[in-house]
Design an enzyme around this catalytic site. Structure first.
Site, PDB file in Angstrom:
ATOM      1  N   ARG A 189       0.734  -1.106   0.252  1.00  0.00           N
ATOM      2  CA  ARG A 189      -0.031  -0.357  -0.089  1.00  0.00           C
ATOM      3  C   ARG A 189       0.637   1.137  -0.189  1.00  0.00           C
ATOM      4  NH1 ARG A 189      -4.539   0.178   4.704  1.00  0.00           N
ATOM      5  NH2 ARG A 189      -4.931   1.924   2.849  1.00  0.00           N
TER       6      ARG A 189
ATOM      7  N   CYS B  22      -1.534   5.542   9.018  1.00  0.00           N
ATOM      8  CA  CYS B  22      -1.413   4.390   8.489  1.00  0.00           C
ATOM      9  C   CYS B  22      -3.110   4.586   7.707  1.00  0.00           C
ATOM     10  CB  CYS B  22      -2.038   3.291   9.100  1.00  0.00           C
ATOM     11  SG  CYS B  22      -3.588   4.323  10.549  1.00  0.00           S
TER      12      CYS B  22
END
Length: 283
Positions: free
Chosen positions: A180, A238
């Site tokens: 990611r 995050c």
């Protein structure tokens, strides 16, 4: 932040539950894409543990500016904490069934709200099971309401502009999985990639194979290798501000203080004026 009180071992919790001043145990069963946390809790949980719903009790309503899991209003968090039975100055131990990557949100949020004696059960529910200790099932009656009073500001917090500044002038760690960060996949947010200047440090690498935190000296080397020793300030983000809290706990065990960008990538990627970087390099 004291490294000695970030975690509690299974043996310590077992003994504490039999003491005259037992801790409040919170079960924060949550995982991305799994809406059945309460059912998992009902199947098996540590005796006396209270279920906490991360989406509704540890987060406010999602928004483009706040991200998928913005921090709840303090009054709402206090009402939730009292509904869990939390009393003033009562110790708390939190856990999940995912290496504490969800439970860390409760740990961070309660510390932010001024609760000093809150720890993560090292190894989470898996460690309790591995020790062969008793589990309960079913949904217990609601606990007697507590009287805790919360105050914001116990841990540092930054906004989207502060995160951009940390990426330029300090150390901003991206706690998401490497694919990611690199922008190879993006399963939930609007754009792929990472905040330019942020350094990849996947949360899962904080843990040993048994789900406990790595030893503090190993954690310290992990973060020093990413520039923590030379950084004037450290920040963490995050996807939506949940697993970043786990990274802050690991940094605390390693002896580093860090600030949370709660909106995280879900807020950054929703702002079309904010650039996104891809690939393995920070820039």
């Amino acid at each position: 932040m004291s490294t000695s009180r970030v975690t509690t071992t299974v043996a310590e919790l077992h003994d504490a539950l039999a003491s005259e001043n037992p801790p409040l145990v919170l079960d924060v069963r949550w995982a991305l894409g799994d809406p059945y946390g309460r059912d998992h809790y009902a199947d098996a949980h540590i005796p006396g543990a209270v279920y906490v719903d991360l989406d509704t009790e540890l987060a406010g309503p999602p928004s483009p500016e706040g991200g998928r899991h913005p921090l709840p209003e303090l009054a709402e968090l206090q009402a939730a904490a009292r509904s869990w039975g939390l009393g003033q100055d009562q110790p708390i131990v939190v856990y999940d069934d995912l290496g504490n990557t969800a439970a860390a949100r409760a740990w961070w949020l309660l510390r932010y709200a001024g609760v000093t004696d809150v720890t993560l059960l090292d190894g989470a529910l898996g460690a309790w099971r591995a020790a062969g200790l008793t589990l309960e099932s079913g949904l217990p009656a609601d606990p007697e309401p507590g009287d805790v009073v919360l105050h914001a500001g116990g841990l540092p917090l930054t906004d989207i502009d502060g995160a951009a500044e940390l990426a330029r002038d300090g150390l901003l760690l991206d706690a998401r999985a490497g694919e990611r960060y690199r922008g190879e996949v993006e399963p939930v947010d609007l754009r792929a990639g990472h905040i330019p200047g942020a350094v990849s440090a996947p949360t899962g690498e904080n843990l040993a194979a048994d789900g406990t935190f790595l030893l503090p000296e190993l954690l310290r080397k992990r973060f020093e290798d990413r520039g923590a020793a030379d950084a004037s300030r450290i920040g963490v983000y995050c996807g939506s501000g949940v697993t970043a809290a786990h990274q802050i706990a690991a940094l605390a065990l390693a002896g580093f203080d860090a600030t949370l960008f709660a909106g995280s990538w879900s807020a950054w990627s929703a702002d079309p004026t904010r650039p996104a970087a891809t690939g393995p390099a920070p820039a």
